[in-house]
Write an enzyme that holds these catalytic residues in place. Sequence first.
Site, short mmCIF file in Angstrom:
data_model
loop_
_atom_site.label_atom_id
_atom_site.label_comp_id
_atom_site.label_asym_id
_atom_site.label_seq_id
_atom_site.Cartn_x
_atom_site.Cartn_y
_atom_site.Cartn_z
N GLY A 74 1.04 -5.79 0.57
CA GLY A 74 0.35 -5.70 0.49
C GLY A 74 1.46 -6.35 -1.21
O GLY A 74 0.29 -7.00 -2.58
N GLU B 110 2.85 -6.61 7.78
CA GLU B 110 2.05 -5.74 8.45
C GLU B 110 2.24 -5.41 9.73
O GLU B 110 1.30 -4.41 10.70
CB GLU B 110 0.62 -5.65 8.28
CG GLU B 110 0.06 -5.54 6.99
CD GLU B 110 0.67 -6.82 5.71
OE1 GLU B 110 0.79 -6.82 4.14
OE2 GLU B 110 1.48 -7.57 6.36
N GLU C 259 1.15 -9.40 -0.85
CA GLU C 259 -0.11 -10.61 -1.39
C GLU C 259 -0.46 -11.06 -2.82
O GLU C 259 -1.34 -11.70 -3.12
CB GLU C 259 -0.88 -9.43 0.00
CG GLU C 259 -1.10 -9.99 1.16
CD GLU C 259 -1.85 -8.62 2.49
OE1 GLU C 259 -2.29 -9.21 2.77
OE2 GLU C 259 -1.76 -7.80 2.12
N ALA D 274 0.97 -1.05 0.46
CA ALA D 274 0.12 -0.14 0.15
C ALA D 274 0.69 0.68 0.30
O ALA D 274 1.99 1.35 0.89
CB ALA D 274 -0.72 -0.04 0.94
#
Length: 259
Positions: free
Chosen positions: A110, A133, A113, A65
Amino acid sequence: MTNFVNVTLEDGIAIVTLMRSEAANALSIQMLHEINEELEKIQYDRSIRVVIVTGDGEKAFCAGADLKERKGMSEEQVRQTVALIGLTVNHFELLAQPVIAAINGVAFGGGLELALACDIRIASSNAKVGLTETALGIIPGAGGTQRLPRLIGVGKAKELIFTARRITADEALAYGIVEKVVPAKDLLEEAKALAAEMAKNAPLSLIQAKVAINQGIQTDITTGLQIESLAYSRLLYTEDRLEGLRAFQEKRSPLYRGK
């Protein structure tokens, strides 16, 4: 070419490149929208048999992000952005075609991910990955807590998520997060070679094999075998299946058309 995503086509292979190298290819809102627009086109383009996703430059695949952008957001905007990242990551997994992540540098949060939602991951030797995270007061929110345990096992996934550890490409290979590590200069060519090896096969077979694996792994073996049988049956009356048989009998390479 859009602002933050570039898609090139080569012999049935779509190469999706994240184009924010100055920001470690972080997922800004605009980039997320552009990714989804491009994936929507790819999903229904039957001339595209395999997809490769990579990052621009040599330092970052995707840093996750865009935390600089997030600083100015309200709580509601943060929720919406997290949901959009999850939707985008899922979009990669839901593509009909096989998807290869060519991890050319750091893939944190992310970014990892996103790679986990791909079917296969190849990393450059200088890559580093991690679900970081918990070090930021949150948890993986785009499928990381679900896809990583399914890929490498619950214990190893918990170790990596609880510690927010950043690991090297070779460590990622040992954990089973990536399938292969190659020198940075060879990464894209290795990904293309693997994609070409897939693309020569019947495209409808690739699609149904992906369906059978992805859906079957979520359930018990009996249900999984039923899913496999249904996926197989969808290929019985295709032109490609008949072409495969003819090519075998005639001792030549098949010419598959995705029909």
